[in-house]
Design a protein around this motif. Structure first.
Motif, PDB file in Angstrom:
ATOM      1  N   LEU A 238       0.828  -1.206   0.000  1.00  0.00           N
ATOM      2  CA  LEU A 238       0.000   0.000   0.000  1.00  0.00           C
ATOM      3  C   LEU A 238       0.863   1.257   0.000  1.00  0.00           C
ATOM      4  N   ALA A 239       1.901   1.260   0.830  1.00  0.00           N
ATOM      5  CA  ALA A 239       2.785   2.426   0.894  1.00  0.00           C
ATOM      6  C   ALA A 239       3.485   2.661  -0.440  1.00  0.00           C
ATOM      7  N   GLU A 240       3.936   1.596  -1.075  1.00  0.00           N
ATOM      8  CA  GLU A 240       4.659   1.746  -2.338  1.00  0.00           C
ATOM      9  C   GLU A 240       3.739   2.200  -3.472  1.00  0.00           C
ATOM     10  N   LEU A 241       2.490   1.723  -3.472  1.00  0.00           N
ATOM     11  CA  LEU A 241       1.563   2.191  -4.498  1.00  0.00           C
ATOM     12  C   LEU A 241       1.225   3.665  -4.277  1.00  0.00           C
ATOM     13  N   ALA A 242       1.027   4.063  -3.018  1.00  0.00           N
ATOM     14  CA  ALA A 242       0.754   5.475  -2.724  1.00  0.00           C
ATOM     15  C   ALA A 242       1.931   6.349  -3.137  1.00  0.00           C
ATOM     16  N   ARG A 243       3.152   5.869  -2.890  1.00  0.00           N
ATOM     17  CA  ARG A 243       4.339   6.625  -3.308  1.00  0.00           C
ATOM     18  C   ARG A 243       4.375   6.774  -4.835  1.00  0.00           C
ATOM     19  N   LYS A 244       4.079   5.692  -5.539  1.00  0.00           N
ATOM     20  CA  LYS A 244       4.080   5.732  -7.007  1.00  0.00           C
ATOM     21  C   LYS A 244       3.084   6.765  -7.518  1.00  0.00           C
ATOM     22  N   HIS A 245       1.870   6.757  -6.954  1.00  0.00           N
ATOM     23  CA  HIS A 245       0.852   7.715  -7.379  1.00  0.00           C
ATOM     24  C   HIS A 245       1.231   9.148  -7.002  1.00  0.00           C
ATOM     25  N   SER A 246       1.897   9.313  -5.864  1.00  0.00           N
ATOM     26  CA  SER A 246       2.178  10.666  -5.356  1.00  0.00           C
ATOM     27  C   SER A 246       3.094  11.463  -6.279  1.00  0.00           C
ATOM     28  N   VAL A 247       3.948  10.781  -7.023  1.00  0.00           N
ATOM     29  CA  VAL A 247       4.895  11.472  -7.910  1.00  0.00           C
ATOM     30  C   VAL A 247       4.447  11.436  -9.374  1.00  0.00           C
ATOM     31  N   ASP A 248       3.243  10.935  -9.611  1.00  0.00           N
ATOM     32  CA  ASP A 248       2.721  10.818 -10.976  1.00  0.00           C
ATOM     33  C   ASP A 248       1.858  12.045 -11.280  1.00  0.00           C
ATOM     34  N   VAL A 249       2.359  12.919 -12.135  1.00  0.00           N
ATOM     35  CA  VAL A 249       1.647  14.170 -12.436  1.00  0.00           C
ATOM     36  C   VAL A 249       0.436  13.931 -13.339  1.00  0.00           C
ATOM     37  N   THR A 250       0.302  12.717 -13.876  1.00  0.00           N
ATOM     38  CA  THR A 250      -0.838  12.412 -14.746  1.00  0.00           C
ATOM     39  C   THR A 250      -1.914  11.610 -14.021  1.00  0.00           C
ATOM     40  N   ASP A 252      -4.942  11.046 -11.683  1.00  0.00           N
ATOM     41  CA  ASP A 252      -6.055  11.810 -11.091  1.00  0.00           C
ATOM     42  C   ASP A 252      -6.344  11.223  -9.714  1.00  0.00           C
ATOM     43  N   SER A 253      -5.667  11.739  -8.714  1.00  0.00           N
ATOM     44  CA  SER A 253      -5.663  11.176  -7.365  1.00  0.00           C
ATOM     45  C   SER A 253      -6.893  11.597  -6.569  1.00  0.00           C
ATOM     46  N   PRO A 254      -7.161  10.914  -5.459  1.00  0.00           N
ATOM     47  CA  PRO A 254      -8.233  11.379  -4.564  1.00  0.00           C
ATOM     48  C   PRO A 254      -8.019  12.820  -4.116  1.00  0.00           C
ATOM     49  N   ALA A 275      -7.765  21.157 -20.024  1.00  0.00           N
ATOM     50  CA  ALA A 275      -6.906  20.789 -18.892  1.00  0.00           C
ATOM     51  C   ALA A 275      -7.700  20.831 -17.587  1.00  0.00           C
ATOM     52  N   LYS A 276      -7.183  20.138 -16.608  1.00  0.00           N
ATOM     53  CA  LYS A 276      -7.767  20.175 -15.266  1.00  0.00           C
ATOM     54  C   LYS A 276      -6.673  19.849 -14.255  1.00  0.00           C
ATOM     55  N   LEU A 277      -6.952  20.171 -13.019  1.00  0.00           N
ATOM     56  CA  LEU A 277      -5.989  19.918 -11.954  1.00  0.00           C
ATOM     57  C   LEU A 277      -5.920  18.420 -11.669  1.00  0.00           C
ATOM     58  N   ILE A 278      -4.773  17.818 -11.925  1.00  0.00           N
ATOM     59  CA  ILE A 278      -4.595  16.394 -11.634  1.00  0.00           C
ATOM     60  C   ILE A 278      -3.207  16.194 -11.036  1.00  0.00           C
ATOM     61  N   GLY A 279      -2.938  14.980 -10.631  1.00  0.00           N
ATOM     62  CA  GLY A 279      -1.635  14.638 -10.072  1.00  0.00           C
ATOM     63  C   GLY A 279      -1.751  14.150  -8.644  1.00  0.00           C
ATOM     64  N   GLY A 280      -0.746  13.375  -8.218  1.00  0.00           N
ATOM     65  CA  GLY A 280      -0.706  12.919  -6.847  1.00  0.00           C
ATOM     66  C   GLY A 280      -0.177  14.009  -5.931  1.00  0.00           C
ATOM     67  N   LYS A 281      -0.165  13.719  -4.630  1.00  0.00           N
ATOM     68  CA  LYS A 281       0.331  14.662  -3.638  1.00  0.00           C
ATOM     69  C   LYS A 281       1.539  14.051  -2.941  1.00  0.00           C
ATOM     70  N   MET A 282       2.712  14.629  -3.151  1.00  0.00           N
ATOM     71  CA  MET A 282       3.916  14.127  -2.489  1.00  0.00           C
ATOM     72  C   MET A 282       3.851  14.442  -1.001  1.00  0.00           C
ATOM     73  N   ASP A 283       4.132  13.416  -0.191  1.00  0.00           N
ATOM     74  CA  ASP A 283       4.003  13.568   1.258  1.00  0.00           C
ATOM     75  C   ASP A 283       4.685  12.387   1.936  1.00  0.00           C
ATOM     76  N   ASP A 284       4.862  12.480   3.257  1.00  0.00           N
ATOM     77  CA  ASP A 284       5.231  11.289   4.016  1.00  0.00           C
ATOM     78  C   ASP A 284       4.065  10.311   3.958  1.00  0.00           C
ATOM     79  N   ILE A 285       4.377   9.021   3.881  1.00  0.00           N
ATOM     80  CA  ILE A 285       3.333   7.994   3.776  1.00  0.00           C
ATOM     81  C   ILE A 285       3.548   6.958   4.873  1.00  0.00           C
TER      82      ILE A 285
END
Length: 340
Positions: A238-250, A252-254, A275-285
């Motif tokens: 779960l942590a690794e998938l969240a990390r992968k999404h967090s740095v993906d600018v394409t 469309d994250s929660p 265009a629209k606002l998309i991308g993950g959010k980089m953070d501690d996980i």
């Protein structure tokens, strides 16, 4: 006359009692009969991945987990805004979690196992400057999970492939959650969202800092939980998938979907171009995954009898374990798990 006397003194015959339809119970020579009861315990797995730019310092999240006496875990997410005041945001969250772990042996908490009381005591003992969102969850032996949460750390309960319970975040406004603070203007244990949920054998608990739930959807959580062989593997995946999404600018994250629903989006002229606002959010996980398990415990001894199966009559068939069930040791983690 002698013959007649001999016939009267012949050996008497003894009649056997009628056979009982119920065979006698055979008592074991090796184990006495002991009363036992079912109690709920947690098997806990954890994983933490710091923000990419904070990996060297270990990040600002902290947590602890303990499987003794049913199970308890807690997560604190240090508020990064304190760095602008030359304050290390990690110090507050780490001390808060360390104090929470230490107060588990407090006599009052041994009796009532109340996460809000634990938060009160831990916060009062924390002297570091800063603030943090925090969640504490404690499982009673009856199977009731008690929760106290301040801010936007999350917790979900998964049962039979569905999210059957989820707590809601507390916030002043978007991206500004409630937080336990060293300042008098901050929130306290009295502002905590306090709730409880009755759990069943086999239920899965997924808890984490907002770095998890901002970057991963419920269906992804359910899928990983169902495919993972254990709680440790599930927490890491779960942590690794969240990390992968967090740095993906394409992606469309929660987080990006919530931001748009609150009125945050790209400029109007970009919208005209599709265009629209998309991308993950980089953070501690930080991720905690726990599985609920029912075990048979002798009422007169401290050992644990693990439930193996139930026979045709509905009677639990068990084997005795030596000592207590293996569990995660008390550990205060302050982002000491770096990326592998």
């Amino acid at each position: 006359m002698a013959a007649s006397t001999a016939s009267r003194l012949s050996t008497p015959r003894f009649l056997a009692p009628p056979a009982s339809p119920h065979p006698p119970i055979r008592r074991s020579r090796f184990s006495p009969v002991r009363a036992a009861k079912l109690e709920a315990v947690l098997s806990i797995g954890t994983h933490l991945i710091p923000h990419p730019r904070k990996a060297a310092s270990g990040g600002e999240d902290a947590f602890f987990a303990n499987s003794d006496a049913g199970g308890v875990f807690a997560i604190a997410d240090g508020v990064s805004g304190w760095a602008e005041k030359d304050v290390n945001p990690a110090l507050f969250s780490r001390e808060l979690m360390r104090n929470s772990s230490n107060f588990l042996n407090d006599e009052e908490l041994q009796v009532n196992r109340d996460p809000q009381t634990l938060l009160m005591k831990a916060h009062a003992a924390t002297s570091s400057i800063g603030s943090a969102t925090v969640i504490i969850a404690m499982l009673e032996k009856t199977g009731t999970l008690k929760i106290a949460s301040v801010g936007d750390c999350g917790l979900k309960v998964i049962r039979k492939g569905q999210v059957m319970f989820s707590i809601s975040p507390q916030e002043h406004y978007f991206d500004c959650p409630y937080q336990i603070s060293s300042e008098s203007a901050g929130q306290t244990y009295q502002d905590a969202l306090v709730c409880s949920v009755n759990l069943m054998d086999g239920d899965m608990i997924v808890s984490g800092s907002d770095g998890l739930f901002d970057n991963i959807f419920d269906q992804e959580i359910i899928s990983i939980i169902s495919e993972s062989p254990g709680v440790d593997e599930a927490a890491k995946a779960l942590a690794e998938l969240a990390r992968k999404h967090s740095v993906d600018v394409t992606f469309d994250s929660p987080y990006s979907m919530e931001a748009r629903s609150r009125g945050f989006d790209v400029p109007w002229w970009k919208k005209l171009l599709g265009a629209k606002l998309i991308g993950g959010k980089m953070d501690d996980i930080t991720v905690v995954v726990a599985k609920v398990k029912k075990v048979l415990v002798p009422e007169d001894e401290g050992g644990v009898i693990e439930e193996r199966k139930v026979n045709e009559q509905g009677i639990a068939v068990a084997e005795e374990q030596k000592g207590n069930e293996p569990g995660i040791a008390v550990a205060v983690a302050s982002a000491e798990q770096s990326e592998e």
